[in-house]
Structure formats: C-alpha cells, structure tokens
Design a protein around this motif. Structure first.
Motif, PDB file in Angstrom:
ATOM      1  N   LYS A  62       0.839  -1.213   0.000  1.00 45.60           N
ATOM      2  CA  LYS A  62       0.000   0.000   0.000  1.00 45.60           C
ATOM      3  C   LYS A  62       0.872   1.261   0.000  1.00 45.60           C
ATOM      4  O   LYS A  62       0.584   2.228  -0.714  1.00 45.60           O
ATOM      5  CB  LYS A  62      -0.925   0.002   1.214  1.00 45.60           C
ATOM      6  N   VAL A  63       1.914   1.234   0.808  1.00 40.98           N
ATOM      7  CA  VAL A  63       2.820   2.393   0.877  1.00 40.98           C
ATOM      8  C   VAL A  63       3.543   2.570  -0.455  1.00 40.98           C
ATOM      9  O   VAL A  63       3.724   3.703  -0.933  1.00 40.98           O
ATOM     10  CB  VAL A  63       3.824   2.228   2.027  1.00 40.98           C
ATOM     11  N   ASN A  64       3.943   1.459  -1.075  1.00 42.09           N
ATOM     12  CA  ASN A  64       4.583   1.549  -2.396  1.00 42.09           C
ATOM     13  C   ASN A  64       3.633   2.157  -3.416  1.00 42.09           C
ATOM     14  O   ASN A  64       4.041   2.954  -4.274  1.00 42.09           O
ATOM     15  CB  ASN A  64       5.027   0.159  -2.858  1.00 42.09           C
ATOM     16  N   LEU A  65       2.361   1.784  -3.335  1.00 42.86           N
ATOM     17  CA  LEU A  65       1.359   2.345  -4.242  1.00 42.86           C
ATOM     18  C   LEU A  65       1.221   3.849  -4.009  1.00 42.86           C
ATOM     19  O   LEU A  65       1.133   4.632  -4.972  1.00 42.86           O
ATOM     20  CB  LEU A  65       0.017   1.643  -4.040  1.00 42.86           C
ATOM     21  N   LEU A  66       1.206   4.253  -2.753  1.00 45.14           N
ATOM     22  CA  LEU A  66       1.153   5.679  -2.430  1.00 45.14           C
ATOM     23  C   LEU A  66       2.335   6.421  -3.047  1.00 45.14           C
ATOM     24  O   LEU A  66       2.177   7.508  -3.612  1.00 45.14           O
ATOM     25  CB  LEU A  66       1.172   5.884  -0.916  1.00 45.14           C
ATOM     26  N   ASN A  67       3.505   5.829  -2.922  1.00 44.51           N
ATOM     27  CA  ASN A  67       4.705   6.465  -3.471  1.00 44.51           C
ATOM     28  C   ASN A  67       4.634   6.601  -4.983  1.00 44.51           C
ATOM     29  O   ASN A  67       5.094   7.603  -5.549  1.00 44.51           O
ATOM     30  CB  ASN A  67       5.948   5.670  -3.064  1.00 44.51           C
ATOM     31  N   GLU A  68       4.034   5.615  -5.645  1.00 43.95           N
ATOM     32  CA  GLU A  68       3.877   5.695  -7.094  1.00 43.95           C
ATOM     33  C   GLU A  68       2.964   6.851  -7.491  1.00 43.95           C
ATOM     34  O   GLU A  68       3.169   7.504  -8.514  1.00 43.95           O
ATOM     35  CB  GLU A  68       3.291   4.386  -7.631  1.00 43.95           C
ATOM     36  N   ILE A  69       1.957   7.099  -6.654  1.00 45.44           N
ATOM     37  CA  ILE A  69       0.948   8.108  -6.992  1.00 45.44           C
ATOM     38  C   ILE A  69       1.385   9.517  -6.601  1.00 45.44           C
ATOM     39  O   ILE A  69       1.292  10.453  -7.405  1.00 45.44           O
ATOM     40  CB  ILE A  69      -0.388   7.764  -6.307  1.00 45.44           C
ATOM     41  N   VAL A  70       1.872   9.683  -5.356  1.00 47.23           N
ATOM     42  CA  VAL A  70       2.154  11.035  -4.857  1.00 47.23           C
ATOM     43  C   VAL A  70       3.575  11.211  -4.340  1.00 47.23           C
ATOM     44  O   VAL A  70       3.932  12.300  -3.895  1.00 47.23           O
ATOM     45  CB  VAL A  70       1.160  11.431  -3.737  1.00 47.23           C
ATOM     46  N   GLY A  71       4.373  10.165  -4.364  1.00 44.96           N
ATOM     47  CA  GLY A  71       5.729  10.268  -3.836  1.00 44.96           C
ATOM     48  C   GLY A  71       6.517  11.401  -4.484  1.00 44.96           C
ATOM     49  O   GLY A  71       6.589  11.497  -5.708  1.00 44.96           O
ATOM     50  N   LYS A  73       5.707  14.422  -4.678  1.00 51.46           N
ATOM     51  CA  LYS A  73       4.833  15.471  -5.215  1.00 51.46           C
ATOM     52  C   LYS A  73       4.106  16.237  -4.114  1.00 51.46           C
ATOM     53  O   LYS A  73       3.422  17.227  -4.396  1.00 51.46           O
ATOM     54  CB  LYS A  73       3.798  14.861  -6.169  1.00 51.46           C
ATOM     55  N   VAL A  74       4.200  15.755  -2.883  1.00 51.73           N
ATOM     56  CA  VAL A  74       3.504  16.402  -1.770  1.00 51.73           C
ATOM     57  C   VAL A  74       4.480  16.646  -0.631  1.00 51.73           C
ATOM     58  O   VAL A  74       5.586  16.084  -0.605  1.00 51.73           O
ATOM     59  CB  VAL A  74       2.325  15.529  -1.262  1.00 51.73           C
ATOM     60  N   LEU A  75       4.069  17.478   0.318  1.00 51.57           N
ATOM     61  CA  LEU A  75       4.907  17.759   1.482  1.00 51.57           C
ATOM     62  C   LEU A  75       5.086  16.487   2.316  1.00 51.57           C
ATOM     63  O   LEU A  75       4.213  15.614   2.330  1.00 51.57           O
ATOM     64  CB  LEU A  75       4.278  18.852   2.332  1.00 51.57           C
ATOM     65  N   PRO A  76       6.211  16.392   3.025  1.00 49.72           N
ATOM     66  CA  PRO A  76       6.477  15.200   3.838  1.00 49.72           C
ATOM     67  C   PRO A  76       5.350  14.849   4.802  1.00 49.72           C
ATOM     68  O   PRO A  76       5.013  13.671   4.966  1.00 49.72           O
ATOM     69  CB  PRO A  76       7.768  15.559   4.580  1.00 49.72           C
ATOM     70  N   MET A  77       4.744  15.853   5.449  1.00 57.41           N
ATOM     71  CA  MET A  77       3.694  15.546   6.411  1.00 57.41           C
ATOM     72  C   MET A  77       2.451  14.993   5.716  1.00 57.41           C
ATOM     73  O   MET A  77       1.766  14.116   6.259  1.00 57.41           O
ATOM     74  CB  MET A  77       3.307  16.756   7.267  1.00 57.41           C
ATOM     75  N   THR A  78       2.163  15.473   4.529  1.00 57.07           N
ATOM     76  CA  THR A  78       1.039  14.917   3.772  1.00 57.07           C
ATOM     77  C   THR A  78       1.270  13.435   3.522  1.00 57.07           C
ATOM     78  O   THR A  78       0.361  12.611   3.696  1.00 57.07           O
ATOM     79  CB  THR A  78       0.870  15.650   2.428  1.00 57.07           C
ATOM     80  N   MET A  79       2.486  13.096   3.134  1.00 57.25           N
ATOM     81  CA  MET A  79       2.818  11.694   2.889  1.00 57.25           C
ATOM     82  C   MET A  79       2.739  10.886   4.179  1.00 57.25           C
ATOM     83  O   MET A  79       2.259   9.739   4.170  1.00 57.25           O
ATOM     84  CB  MET A  79       4.219  11.594   2.291  1.00 57.25           C
ATOM     85  N   GLU A  80       3.181  11.451   5.287  1.00 54.52           N
ATOM     86  CA  GLU A  80       3.093  10.755   6.573  1.00 54.52           C
ATOM     87  C   GLU A  80       1.640  10.475   6.954  1.00 54.52           C
ATOM     88  O   GLU A  80       1.313   9.395   7.461  1.00 54.52           O
ATOM     89  CB  GLU A  80       3.756  11.594   7.663  1.00 54.52           C
ATOM     90  N   ILE A  81       0.787  11.447   6.726  1.00 52.82           N
ATOM     91  CA  ILE A  81      -0.642  11.275   7.041  1.00 52.82           C
ATOM     92  C   ILE A  81      -1.228  10.141   6.219  1.00 52.82           C
ATOM     93  O   ILE A  81      -1.919   9.254   6.742  1.00 52.82           O
ATOM     94  CB  ILE A  81      -1.403  12.591   6.788  1.00 52.82           C
ATOM     95  N   LEU A  82      -0.957  10.145   4.920  1.00 53.67           N
ATOM     96  CA  LEU A  82      -1.501   9.112   4.042  1.00 53.67           C
ATOM     97  C   LEU A  82      -0.953   7.729   4.407  1.00 53.67           C
ATOM     98  O   LEU A  82      -1.689   6.735   4.392  1.00 53.67           O
ATOM     99  CB  LEU A  82      -1.168   9.437   2.584  1.00 53.67           C
ATOM    100  N   THR A  83       0.326   7.685   4.757  1.00 56.44           N
ATOM    101  CA  THR A  83       0.929   6.411   5.159  1.00 56.44           C
ATOM    102  C   THR A  83       0.272   5.880   6.429  1.00 56.44           C
ATOM    103  O   THR A  83      -0.010   4.676   6.552  1.00 56.44           O
ATOM    104  CB  THR A  83       2.444   6.583   5.378  1.00 56.44           C
ATOM    105  N   ASP A  84       0.004   6.781   7.361  1.00 56.43           N
ATOM    106  CA  ASP A  84      -0.663   6.369   8.596  1.00 56.43           C
ATOM    107  C   ASP A  84      -2.064   5.829   8.295  1.00 56.43           C
ATOM    108  O   ASP A  84      -2.480   4.812   8.856  1.00 56.43           O
ATOM    109  CB  ASP A  84      -0.760   7.559   9.556  1.00 56.43           C
ATOM    110  N   LEU A  85      -2.773   6.480   7.393  1.00 59.45           N
ATOM    111  CA  LEU A  85      -4.147   6.062   7.072  1.00 59.45           C
ATOM    112  C   LEU A  85      -4.192   4.681   6.425  1.00 59.45           C
ATOM    113  O   LEU A  85      -5.081   3.874   6.733  1.00 59.45           O
ATOM    114  CB  LEU A  85      -4.817   7.098   6.175  1.00 59.45           C
TER     115      LEU A  85
END
Length: 277
Positions: A62-71, A73-85
């Motif tokens: 799931k995290v790899n998929l997130l990175n493919e989509i927004v890695g 391209k967004v602020l670090p905290m945005t990525m942290e939030i999505l990873t947590d979710l």
C-alpha cells in the motif's frame, strides 16, 4: 454512516497528528490543499480506494502504491498522514476518503488559527450559507459536478469574490463545489460550520427562524448559550421562511428544533403511526 472501525481509525489518526499539524505554520495551507486534491482523486477511483484499504494486502504494498501516486509530489507531512491512514483498518473502502477530507479541513482550521481568523471564517461560512438559502438555482449550479469546474468557480467568484472573504473561506467553498461528495452544497457548508464550531469549543450558535431575530432575542440567546457552553458565543441568525415559525438552534452537532414545520412533521409521523397500529 461510518462503521466503528472507520470511526476509530479516523479519530486516532487525526489525534496523533493534531499537535504537529497545528504547529506546521504556513505548511498547513499547502497540506490542506494537497489532501483536498487527494480526496478528489480517491473519490474518482474506487479501485484505488480498495487497493489502499484491502486488509489482505501487505502494508508495504500500500505504501509503495502511495509512493507511485504522490511520492515526491507532496509535502512530507502529507505523505506521513496518508501512510498512517493506509496502515489502519477501515469498515469500507470509501471511508478512507472521508478521513483524508477530515484531515484537509483540520489543516485549513489550523491555518486559520495561525492567522487569527478562525471565528471570522466560521462567520463567513455562515454568511455564505444564509445568502444561498434563497438561491436554489445557484445552489444547484454549485453542486453540479457534471458541468465544467471553471464555470462553478467563476460563479463563486462572481458572487463572493468582492466580499472580502478570507482565503480559507473561499478554499472551503471551492472544495464544496469541486467535489460535492454526494452532498448538497448547503449540507457541505453546514458540515464545515459544525466542524469549525467544535474546533472553537462550540462558540457558534446557528439560529434558524422564519423572520429575523430582534436585538432583544439575540441578546437573550447570547446570554443563555454563553452560560450553557461556558464561554462567549456568536449568534448566527439564518432566515428561512420555510420553517414557518419557531426556532431551530444548532450548537456543534446538537440541534433543538422547535420550528412549526418540525412540529407539523412530528404530528404527521404520529398520525401515520396511529393509522398503522
């Protein structure tokens, strides 16, 4: 209605980031915008929702998929939030979209806190709501997600661009028309007002009546509800002729509806229940 797992996931995730998001300064504005965009992307891609919430899929995937989509391209905290979710358990796939939207609104509230405009934004949202009550065609146009987005944005700007609204107010109003999320426009605005009210400690009291409140009525309501919630309150008066008479009072999620139309509806339900017995 969200299931218990989703309610817990949403609440715990937002609580875990609240302090850091509040302290993020001007980044909160960008984080909020990024999360609103991601909400829209998820809403338009049910397969992506399912992929990010599938309990049988490894979190690493799931995290790899997130990175493919927004890695990147967004602020670090945005990525942290999505990873947590995506690390959490959801009752249904669509609920992760709701959580991302909740985070986006939180970020905008923290941005308003930093600027000292939180109450101002809340009042402006209430003014927006009031002004649209008598404009059903405009409300329908703002909620028409089948029409060109540029037209809806232009309509918003024509109506409110010269009203001096805070940028947070306008961004929230834009989100409501960009992505209605199966809600009517005024439902989204009321939802936002309620969130701001809770954020401020329920200091916004919305009073709906068939005719404008008198100065004496407003003073009395201010005294009553300031005492009730233990802090100063702002009375937002909404005039809606359809309620016929009486008052509908909302403080946060608590609603007291003593309007004539509510009483008539109650009588109809009782009469119908009596007939069916």
């Amino acid at each position: 209605m969200r299931g218990e797992a989703s309610r817990v996931a949403d609440r715990e995730s937002r609580d875990s980031f609240a302090q850091r998001l509040s302290a993020s300064g001007d980044d909160a504005w960008e984080i909020g915008n990024e999360l609103f965009t991601i909400t829209y992307v998820l809403d338009c891609n049910p397969r992506l929702q399912r992929a990010l919430t599938d309990p049988g899929r490894p979190v690493k995937d799931k995290v790899n998929l997130l990175n493919e989509i927004v890695g990147g391209k967004v602020l670090p905290m945005t990525m942290e939030i999505l990873t947590d979710l995506v690390n959490r358990t959801w009752s249904r796939a669509y609920d992760i979209d709701n959580a991302v939207e909740d985070f986006a609104v939180d970020a905008m509230m923290y941005q308003a806190d930093k600027a000292g405009t939180t109450l101002q934004v809340s009042i402006q949202l209430a003014q927006l709501q009031s002004s649209l009550l008598e404009l059903p065609v405009v409300r329908a146009d703002l909620s028409d997600d089948q029409g060109p987005l540029e037209v809806r944005y232009k309509l918003l700007d024509t109506l409110y661009g010269d009203k001096g609204f805070d940028r947070v107010t306008m961004r929230l109003a834009q989100h409501a028309t960009l992505n209605p999320r199966h809600r009517r426009y005024l439902e989204t605005i009321q939802w936002l007002i309620s969130k701001f009210s809770r954020h401020m400690g329920e200091s916004m009291v919305t009073v709906t009546t068939a005719s404008p409140l008198t100065d004496d009525q407003e003073r009395r309501l201010t005294q009553i509800y300031s005492k009730k919630v233990g802090r100063p309150v702002h009375i937002h008066s909404v005039v809606d002729r359809d309620v016929l008479g009486g008052m509908r009072i909302q403080v946060g999620d608590e609603v007291t509806d003593n309007t004539v139309v509510a009483q008539l509806d109650n009588l109809k339900r009782k009469a119908k229940a009596g007939i069916n017995e």
